[in-house]
Design an enzyme around this catalytic site. Structure first.
Site, PDB file in Angstrom:
ATOM      1  N   ASP A 209      22.995 -19.678 -17.746  1.00  7.59           N
ATOM      2  CA  ASP A 209      24.420 -19.616 -18.053  1.00  7.59           C
ATOM      3  C   ASP A 209      24.860 -20.886 -18.787  1.00  7.59           C
ATOM      4  O   ASP A 209      24.485 -21.992 -18.398  1.00  7.59           O
ATOM      5  CB  ASP A 209      25.186 -19.493 -16.719  1.00  7.59           C
ATOM      6  CG  ASP A 209      26.641 -19.174 -16.917  1.00  7.59           C
ATOM      7  OD1 ASP A 209      26.931 -18.149 -17.545  1.00  7.59           O
ATOM      8  OD2 ASP A 209      27.489 -19.956 -16.446  1.00  7.59           O
ATOM      9  N   GLU A 270      21.800 -18.600 -22.679  1.00 10.63           N
ATOM     10  CA  GLU A 270      23.108 -18.237 -23.203  1.00 10.63           C
ATOM     11  C   GLU A 270      23.676 -19.511 -23.796  1.00 10.63           C
ATOM     12  O   GLU A 270      24.040 -20.437 -23.067  1.00 10.63           O
ATOM     13  CB  GLU A 270      24.046 -17.738 -22.098  1.00 10.63           C
ATOM     14  CG  GLU A 270      25.364 -17.274 -22.678  1.00 10.63           C
ATOM     15  CD  GLU A 270      26.603 -17.597 -21.859  1.00 10.63           C
ATOM     16  OE1 GLU A 270      27.642 -16.971 -22.066  1.00 10.63           O
ATOM     17  OE2 GLU A 270      26.551 -18.518 -21.014  1.00 10.63           O
TER      18      GLU A 270
HETATM   19  C1  BGC Z   1      29.229 -16.291 -18.333  1.00  4.61           C
HETATM   20  C2  BGC Z   1      30.635 -15.988 -18.032  1.00  4.61           C
HETATM   21  C3  BGC Z   1      31.172 -17.076 -17.130  1.00  4.61           C
HETATM   22  C4  BGC Z   1      30.938 -18.482 -17.713  1.00  4.61           C
HETATM   23  C5  BGC Z   1      31.090 -19.543 -16.701  1.00  4.61           C
HETATM   24  C6  BGC Z   1      29.394 -17.550 -19.089  1.00  4.61           C
HETATM   25  O1  BGC Z   1      29.229 -17.742 -20.301  1.00  4.61           O
HETATM   26  O2  BGC Z   1      28.546 -15.310 -19.056  1.00  4.61           O
HETATM   27  O3  BGC Z   1      30.815 -14.722 -17.488  1.00  4.61           O
HETATM   28  O4  BGC Z   1      32.537 -16.916 -16.965  1.00  4.61           O
HETATM   29  O5  BGC Z   1      29.655 -18.600 -18.229  1.00  4.61           O
HETATM   30  O6  BGC Z   1      30.038 -19.518 -15.795  1.00  4.61           O
END
Ligand code: BGC
Length: 549
Positions: A209, A270
């Site tokens: 994340d 991500e």
């Molecule tokens: C996740 C989100 C989340 C954020 C904070 C991201 O990019 O995919 O759903 O709100 O990280 O953890």
């Protein structure tokens, strides 16, 4: 782990991975919220769909201030989702179905209910407990102002003051999500323990994340007025908290851990970064394995722009020897059927002022074509739950059911991400559509029109999008030349995307307003819509078998 999965080296380089947003996938106990029992009951569906793996969004104990991305214990399971034993059983059963399992690791922040943060609050400024997080003295007389101008991705200041103190803590997301201090070696050690905890339980990998946010400029400078949001990354070099050089050292540490386990355990990042070349830095050979290509997700339905996006990504990934990873939707963005069904083409959740009616039929046609495009491209791909059913963004949820912190922190100006998180329709004619037992009430209301889009209704209907995905994934498995590899573009009329892959595939996509004649081919293996003779209609894609020379 099943024999088949254990013996495919580099499995992840061309894998199709299905994203499960736990709360909205399937509800086994009937409390309205999806859970592990629900996932276990649907493993057969996922195997028959033909994906290689699943990615499960955070399933840890959490106050759910941000749908579970506020983790209160990284080594346990939220009671509303099940138990650790249930998670272990799920991993075993998924492997028996030939499915690998990725879980979500959230290293930038914890929940404010995590033991580490509670200990920090109970300890004095300057203590080792506080040093796990990012506490700073407020600015201005008495420390009444935040330490700097950093903004939360969900709106408002990124700092919250500790009552009765001049100390503030940093949260790049909600106040319930305090940022960890990755300058602290203990934090590194604790996350290595977390990785091992789950690797020992057989998970095949982790989605990381906000992988681009862990390291912060330790001078904590102001950023200035034009602070962009997470999904629209700044091109600024040396940004104080996005995409800093130091994050790469963390991933080199983690790679050493995962490489120590048998069976190719992987990481997918991500990271919303401004260019594919910045993204490629996360997947250098000694770092992470793959990273979502969000440029593809954000790209307009336009042949030239898509070709450039694809080429730039192929080029950037090739430079580091990593496979590209394509994605059209996830739990943070407007579903692509809806994006393609209106002129709004960014991945962002709709702002109220941008709402204009969507053309569902057009969106579906394009979503079908986009699926064949994505699944023909070199590399791996992610499918977000429900895209195989042709679900659209639910944009008319009543305000009182919205749970995304974005909605509340923006004072209702940004509706947020609930519309892509509405529980899946599985069967039947009325809510809960088999999401949970009859009589249960899903945590977000499902549109009655989804009775036409249940997995049960679409299964066996050869014209349905579900059968399109199933056919595409079957061909992708059976025929050489999909997944990892390269492509060659062919010339075509304006608005055409035409490319071939050795040894068999020719992929044709028509993004123009007019039909065009298909290039020479031996057979139409699959098409996203009806083809009239040799003419490929607009917003349609086809997988052709190349003519034998
Ligand atoms: C996740 C989100 C989340 C954020 C904070 C991201 O990019 O995919 O759903 O709100 O990280 O953890």
């Amino acid at each position: 782990m099943g024999k088949e999965t254990a013996e495919r080296p580099g499995w992840w380089r061309g894998a199709v991975i299905y994203q499960i947003y736990v709360r909205s996938f399937a509800d086994g106990d009937g409390n309205g919220v999806g859970d592990i029992a629900g996932i276990r009951s649907r493993l057969g569906y996922l195997r028959d769909l033909g994906v290689d793996a699943i990615w499960i969004t955070p399933w840890y104990p959490s106050p759910m201030a941000d749908g579970g991305y506020d983790v209160a214990d990284y080594c346990d399971i939220a009671p509303e989702f099940g138990t650790l034993a249930d998670a272990e059983a799920l991993i075993t059963e998924a492997h028996e179905h030939g499915l690998r399992v990725l879980i979500d690791l959230v290293p930038n922040h914890t929940s404010d209910r995590h033991r580490w943060f509670l200990e920090a609050l109970d300890s004095p400024p300057g203590s080792p407990q506080r040093d796990r997080y990012i506490f700073r003295t407020g600015s201005g007389p008495g420390g009444h102002q935040p330490p700097n101008d950093w903004q939360s991705a969900f709106g408002g200041s990124a700092w919250t003051r500790i009552p009765g103190e001049d100390q503030w803590y940093l949260h790049l997301f909600a106040p319930e999500q305090p940022d960890l201090n990755w300058e602290n070696r203990r934090v590194h050690e604790e996350f290595v323990d977390v990785l091992r905890f789950w690797l020992d339980r057989g998970v095949d990998g982790f989605r990381i994340d906000v992988a681009n946010s862990l390291v912060k400029d330790q001078t904590f400078p102001d950023i200035g007025p034009d602070h962009p949001d997470v999904l629209e990354p700044t091109e600024r070099v040396d940004h104080p908290h996005w995409d800093r050089e130091g994050v790469h050292d963390i991933y080199r540490e983690w790679r050493l851990i995962s490489d120590g386990y048998p069976g190719e355990r992987i990481f997918v990042a991500e990271a919303w970064v401004p260019t594919p070349y910045r993204l490629a830095r996360y997947v250098r050979p000694d770092e992470l394995h793959s990273a979502f290509n969000f440029d593809f997700l954000r790209c307009a339905w336009d042949a030239e722009r898509l070709r450039k996006t694809i080429n730039d990504n192929l080029d950037a990934m090739e430079q580091v020897g990593a496979p590209p990873t394509w994605v059209l939707s996830n739990h943070d963005v407007t579903r692509h059927l809806t994006r393609y069904g209106r002129s709004l083409t960014t991945g962002r959740g709709p702002r109220t002022e941008q709402l204009e009616p969507i053309d569902v039929e057009l969106g579906l046609r394009r979503a079908r074509a986009a699926a064949l495009l994505m699944l023909a491209l070199p590399g791996g791909a992610y499918v977000y739950q429900g895209e195989e059913l042709g679900l659209w963004e639910v944009e008319d949820l009543p305000d009182e059911v919205l749970q995304d912190p974005t909605f509340h922190r923006s004072g209702g100006n940004v509706r947020g991400r609930d519309g892509c998180r509405v529980p899946l329709p599985w069967s039947g004619d009325a809510p809960p559509f088999g999401f949970g037992p009859d009589g249960s009430v899903p945590w977000l209301p499902q549109p009655p029109e989804w009775k036409a889009l249940t997995a049960e209704a679409l299964r066996g209907d050869t014209a349905s999008i579900l059968e399109l995905y199933r056919s595409a994934l079957r061909i992708r498995r059976e025929l050489a030349g999909f997944g990892d590899g390269t492509l060659r573009w062919l010339d075509g009329p304006p608005g055409a995307l035409l490319f071939e892959r050795d040894p068999t595939l020719l992929c044709a996509v028509n993004l123009s307003a007019e039909p065009f004649r298909l290039p020479a081919h031996a057979e139409v293996m699959l098409a996203s819509g009806p083809i009239a003779g040799d003419l490929l209609p607009r917003d349609t894609a086809a997988w052709l078998r190349r003519p034998t020379p």
